[in-house]
Design a protein around this motif. Structure first.
Motif, PDB file in Angstrom:
ATOM      1  N   GLN A  85       0.837  -1.196   0.000  1.00 46.17           N
ATOM      2  CA  GLN A  85       0.000   0.000   0.000  1.00 46.17           C
ATOM      3  C   GLN A  85       0.873   1.248   0.000  1.00 46.17           C
ATOM      4  O   GLN A  85       1.944   1.265   0.605  1.00 46.17           O
ATOM      5  N   PRO A  86       0.415   2.326  -0.641  1.00 45.00           N
ATOM      6  CA  PRO A  86       1.179   3.574  -0.629  1.00 45.00           C
ATOM      7  C   PRO A  86       1.039   4.305   0.703  1.00 45.00           C
ATOM      8  O   PRO A  86       0.087   4.084   1.456  1.00 45.00           O
ATOM      9  N   SER A  87       1.985   5.197   0.986  1.00 38.80           N
ATOM     10  CA  SER A  87       1.888   6.037   2.184  1.00 38.80           C
ATOM     11  C   SER A  87       0.605   6.850   2.132  1.00 38.80           C
ATOM     12  O   SER A  87       0.123   7.194   1.053  1.00 38.80           O
ATOM     13  N   GLY A  88       0.072   7.150   3.307  1.00 41.05           N
ATOM     14  CA  GLY A  88      -1.122   7.986   3.343  1.00 41.05           C
ATOM     15  C   GLY A  88      -1.981   7.721   4.560  1.00 41.05           C
ATOM     16  O   GLY A  88      -1.625   6.955   5.450  1.00 41.05           O
ATOM     17  N   ILE A  89      -3.126   8.374   4.571  1.00 42.87           N
ATOM     18  CA  ILE A  89      -4.116   8.224   5.641  1.00 42.87           C
ATOM     19  C   ILE A  89      -5.041   7.064   5.279  1.00 42.87           C
ATOM     20  O   ILE A  89      -5.497   6.955   4.135  1.00 42.87           O
ATOM     21  N   TYR A  90      -5.302   6.232   6.262  1.00 44.75           N
ATOM     22  CA  TYR A  90      -6.226   5.109   6.102  1.00 44.75           C
ATOM     23  C   TYR A  90      -7.211   5.144   7.266  1.00 44.75           C
ATOM     24  O   TYR A  90      -6.946   5.739   8.306  1.00 44.75           O
ATOM     25  N   PHE A  91      -8.321   4.477   7.072  1.00 45.88           N
ATOM     26  CA  PHE A  91      -9.332   4.341   8.116  1.00 45.88           C
ATOM     27  C   PHE A  91      -9.582   2.864   8.332  1.00 45.88           C
ATOM     28  O   PHE A  91      -9.500   2.069   7.398  1.00 45.88           O
ATOM     29  N   TYR A  92      -9.867   2.502   9.572  1.00 41.50           N
ATOM     30  CA  TYR A  92     -10.213   1.112   9.855  1.00 41.50           C
ATOM     31  C   TYR A  92     -11.493   1.074  10.660  1.00 41.50           C
ATOM     32  O   TYR A  92     -11.776   1.940  11.471  1.00 41.50           O
ATOM     33  N   LYS A  93     -12.281   0.062  10.357  1.00 42.21           N
ATOM     34  CA  LYS A  93     -13.626  -0.041  10.917  1.00 42.21           C
ATOM     35  C   LYS A  93     -13.821  -1.440  11.485  1.00 42.21           C
ATOM     36  O   LYS A  93     -13.540  -2.431  10.808  1.00 42.21           O
ATOM     37  N   LEU A  94     -14.278  -1.506  12.718  1.00 36.93           N
ATOM     38  CA  LEU A  94     -14.607  -2.771  13.371  1.00 36.93           C
ATOM     39  C   LEU A  94     -16.087  -3.033  13.154  1.00 36.93           C
ATOM     40  O   LEU A  94     -16.916  -2.181  13.494  1.00 36.93           O
ATOM     41  N   VAL A  95     -16.431  -4.164  12.556  1.00 35.70           N
ATOM     42  CA  VAL A  95     -17.829  -4.479  12.279  1.00 35.70           C
ATOM     43  C   VAL A  95     -18.161  -5.909  12.685  1.00 35.70           C
ATOM     44  O   VAL A  95     -17.307  -6.785  12.703  1.00 35.70           O
ATOM     45  N   SER A  96     -19.418  -6.099  13.015  1.00 38.04           N
ATOM     46  CA  SER A  96     -19.957  -7.410  13.336  1.00 38.04           C
ATOM     47  C   SER A  96     -21.454  -7.352  13.062  1.00 38.04           C
ATOM     48  O   SER A  96     -22.047  -6.270  13.037  1.00 38.04           O
ATOM     49  N   ASN A  97     -22.064  -8.493  12.893  1.00 39.50           N
ATOM     50  CA  ASN A  97     -23.510  -8.529  12.640  1.00 39.50           C
ATOM     51  C   ASN A  97     -24.329  -8.014  13.807  1.00 39.50           C
ATOM     52  O   ASN A  97     -25.412  -7.477  13.626  1.00 39.50           O
ATOM     53  N   ASN A  98     -23.812  -8.177  15.015  1.00 36.31           N
ATOM     54  CA  ASN A  98     -24.611  -7.911  16.207  1.00 36.31           C
ATOM     55  C   ASN A  98     -24.302  -6.603  16.922  1.00 36.31           C
ATOM     56  O   ASN A  98     -24.924  -6.304  17.922  1.00 36.31           O
ATOM     57  N   VAL A  99     -23.326  -5.839  16.452  1.00 34.85           N
ATOM     58  CA  VAL A  99     -22.932  -4.623  17.167  1.00 34.85           C
ATOM     59  C   VAL A  99     -22.782  -3.455  16.205  1.00 34.85           C
ATOM     60  O   VAL A  99     -22.606  -3.639  15.006  1.00 34.85           O
ATOM     61  N   ASN A 100     -22.843  -2.251  16.745  1.00 33.99           N
ATOM     62  CA  ASN A 100     -22.594  -1.062  15.939  1.00 33.99           C
ATOM     63  C   ASN A 100     -21.127  -1.003  15.566  1.00 33.99           C
ATOM     64  O   ASN A 100     -20.274  -1.459  16.304  1.00 33.99           O
ATOM     65  N   SER A 101     -20.829  -0.417  14.424  1.00 35.91           N
ATOM     66  CA  SER A 101     -19.445  -0.353  13.980  1.00 35.91           C
ATOM     67  C   SER A 101     -18.726   0.834  14.613  1.00 35.91           C
ATOM     68  O   SER A 101     -19.332   1.805  15.028  1.00 35.91           O
ATOM     69  N   LYS A 102     -17.412   0.721  14.685  1.00 38.93           N
ATOM     70  CA  LYS A 102     -16.541   1.782  15.186  1.00 38.93           C
ATOM     71  C   LYS A 102     -15.477   2.031  14.119  1.00 38.93           C
ATOM     72  O   LYS A 102     -15.010   1.093  13.493  1.00 38.93           O
ATOM     73  N   MET A 103     -15.085   3.304  13.914  1.00 40.01           N
ATOM     74  CA  MET A 103     -14.080   3.617  12.903  1.00 40.01           C
ATOM     75  C   MET A 103     -13.029   4.558  13.478  1.00 40.01           C
ATOM     76  O   MET A 103     -13.351   5.436  14.276  1.00 40.01           O
ATOM     77  N   LYS A 104     -11.760   4.358  13.071  1.00 44.51           N
ATOM     78  CA  LYS A 104     -10.645   5.205  13.497  1.00 44.51           C
ATOM     79  C   LYS A 104      -9.721   5.464  12.318  1.00 44.51           C
ATOM     80  O   LYS A 104      -9.791   4.793  11.307  1.00 44.51           O
ATOM     81  N   LYS A 105      -8.826   6.436  12.503  1.00 47.96           N
ATOM     82  CA  LYS A 105      -7.904   6.862  11.450  1.00 47.96           C
ATOM     83  C   LYS A 105      -6.478   6.427  11.803  1.00 47.96           C
ATOM     84  O   LYS A 105      -6.106   6.383  12.976  1.00 47.96           O
ATOM     85  N   MET A 106      -5.654   6.151  10.763  1.00 43.84           N
ATOM     86  CA  MET A 106      -4.253   5.782  10.963  1.00 43.84           C
ATOM     87  C   MET A 106      -3.432   6.305   9.793  1.00 43.84           C
ATOM     88  O   MET A 106      -3.969   6.675   8.751  1.00 43.84           O
ATOM     89  N   THR A 107      -2.108   6.313   9.968  1.00 45.63           N
ATOM     90  CA  THR A 107      -1.207   6.833   8.945  1.00 45.63           C
ATOM     91  C   THR A 107      -0.124   5.822   8.622  1.00 45.63           C
ATOM     92  O   THR A 107       0.588   5.347   9.518  1.00 45.63           O
ATOM     93  N   LEU A 108       0.011   5.509   7.329  1.00 43.64           N
ATOM     94  CA  LEU A 108       1.080   4.657   6.829  1.00 43.64           C
ATOM     95  C   LEU A 108       2.163   5.577   6.268  1.00 43.64           C
ATOM     96  O   LEU A 108       1.894   6.388   5.384  1.00 43.64           O
ATOM     97  N   MET A 109       3.385   5.491   6.816  1.00 39.12           N
ATOM     98  CA  MET A 109       4.509   6.316   6.349  1.00 39.12           C
ATOM     99  C   MET A 109       5.638   5.407   5.903  1.00 39.12           C
ATOM    100  O   MET A 109       6.170   4.652   6.701  1.00 39.12           O
ATOM    101  N   LYS A 110       5.983   5.497   4.632  1.00 38.65           N
ATOM    102  CA  LYS A 110       7.089   4.667   4.104  1.00 38.65           C
ATOM    103  C   LYS A 110       8.293   5.520   3.852  1.00 38.65           C
ATOM    104  O   LYS A 110       8.230   6.703   3.674  1.00 38.65           O
TER     105      LYS A 110
END
Length: 110
Positions: A85-110
Motif C-alpha cells: 500500500q502507498p503512504s497515506g491516511i487510512y481508516f479502519y472499521k470494526l464491524v460485526s452482525n450484532n454490534v454497531n461499527s466503530k471507525m478510526k484513522k491511521m497513517t502509513l509512512m514509508k
C-alpha cells in the motif's frame, strides 16, 4: 465485580481486597492502532465479547475505497501488513452482525 462497582468492607482487619479471575468485557471497544504512524505493519486491538464473534476489521484508503478485510477469529488483536500500500491516511472499521461499527484513522509512512 465489574468496573465501577462499589465494595464495602466492614471488617477493620481487612485492609486489602484482591479480585482475580478472567476479565470478560461487557462491551466491545476498538482501540487506536499501534504503532501509528506505522511502516509496514500495525496492530489493531479491541475488547471482544460474544457479540463480536466472527467480526472483522475493514481497511479503507482516504478515498473511501476498501483496501482489505481482516477476519477476527477468537482474538483480541489483528495485524495488518501493508507492504503493498502507498503512504497515506487510512481508516479502519470494526464491524460485526450484532454490534454497531466503530471507525478510526491511521497513517502509513514509508
Amino acid at each position: 465485580v465489574k468496573s465501577g462497582d462499589k465494595i464495602t468492607i466492614s471488617n477493620a482487619q481487612i485492609n486489602k481486597l484482591m479480585v482475580s479471575g478472567e476479565l470478560i468485557p461487557d462491551v466491545y471497544a476498538l482501540e487506536q492502532n499501534y504503532p501509528n504512524p506505522f511502516n509496514p505493519e500495525t496492530t489493531f486491538k479491541f475488547n471482544t465479547t460474544s457479540e463480536l464473534e466472527n467480526g472483522k476489521v475493514i481497511i479503507f484508503n482516504a478515498r473511501g475505497q476498501q483496501v482489505q478485510e481482516l477476519n477476527i477469529i477468537n482474538s483480541s488483536t489483528v495485524v495488518w501488513k501493508a507492504e503493498n500500500q502507498p503512504s497515506g491516511i487510512y481508516f479502519y472499521k470494526l464491524v460485526s452482525n450484532n454490534v454497531n461499527s466503530k471507525m478510526k484513522k491511521m497513517t502509513l509512512m514509508k
